[in-house]
Design a protein around this motif. Structure first.
Motif: not given
Length: 273
Positions: A1-18
């Motif tokens: 699957m592919k995830y937007s930066i916001g979705e990916f950050a939310s799922i993994l518990g990190v920030t978009a800046d990270t």
């Protein structure tokens, strides 16, 4: 699957800046949509991100983590973790030394009121010192710059100290102007604990039995004989002989609406006549 930066950050518990930072180090490699220029992450990026965060949790530098993600033989992984452990051991050692010094300073300041304008006998430990002024005027010496910079990094183990010359025992007790200087000091015992290298620009003050007291001085005042005249009278009344240069240090400066005043510890080396 592919995830937007916001979705990916939310799922993994990190920030978009990270994520952007890790992308910059080529740890994660999102695909770019040619139509809207959005970046999309996949499940493999999640594995790389979680592995890199595991390395970072051991305080392995991010640049080294990026290398481990790209090419990480077993030996290199073990070496990196071992190096992180050694670095942490050194940081713990330095933190323990710092805690001990803070406690030492606390105990010293707790005695200020009892020592204020009160003479007492004290064993003053040996110390090293660099001369940075002539009286209150800063010296401009190229050969001092590196040492001063290194010693500034050692605060609060280093401290601002003064030294009053007492050549032939005449200057302090005479009528002339005092010859003194200010500069960073470092106790000999702390120099050993910290492993500080010494050079020819460093003065040595030997351990001594001293008459010690705390005085209060105006923040911009010059050091004058009258400031510790009561100590000289104490020495004379007990038939002691001043056996070397007078030294001391700034304990702290108090700043209030009425102005500033500095608390100084003064140590006069003495011996029985």
């Amino acid at each position: 699957m592919k995830y937007s930066i916001g979705e990916f950050a939310s799922i993994l518990g990190v920030t978009a800046d990270t994520l952007r930072l890790y992308e910059k180090h080529d740890i994660v490699r999102p695909m770019k949509d040619q139509h809207n220029n959005y970046r999309y992450f996949n499940d493999l990026d999640a594995r790389n991100l979680l592995t890199s965060r595991w390395y970072r949790s051991m305080q392995i530098p991010l640049q080294d983590v990026a290398g481990l993600i790209k090419d990480a033989p077993c030996e290199q992984v073990m070496e990196s973790i071992a190096a992180a452990g050694m670095q942490l051991e050194e940081e713990i050692r330095r933190s323990r030394l710092l805690l001990g010094k803070i406690q030492e300073i606390q105990a010293e300041l707790a005695q200020v009121s009892a020592s204020l304008y009160t003479c007492k006998m004290k064993q003053v430990p040996g110390m090293y010192r660099i001369q940075q002024t002539n009286k209150n005027h800063l010296l401009q010496k190229e050969d001092l710059k590196d040492t001063v910079q290194a010693w500034m990094e050692l605060l609060p183990f280093t401290f601002y100290s003064f030294r009053v010359e007492n050549k032939a025992g005449e200057c302090v007790c005479g009528l002339g102007e005092l010859e003194y200087s200010w500069g960073l000091g470092l106790l000999a015992e702390d120099q050993m604990k910290l492993g500080v290298c010494l050079n020819d620009s460093v003065e040595v003050l030997e351990p001594a039995t001293c008459i010690s007291a705390v005085i209060v001085s105006g923040h911009e005042d010059y050091l004058e004989r009258g400031a510790f005249g009561f100590m000289l009278e104490y020495v004379q009344a007990r038939n002691y002989k001043i056996s070397g240069d007078i030294s001391g240090k700034i304990l702290f400066t108090e700043r209030t609406g009425n102005g500033s005043k500095t608390y100084l510890e003064i140590n006069i080396p003495v011996e029985a006549e």
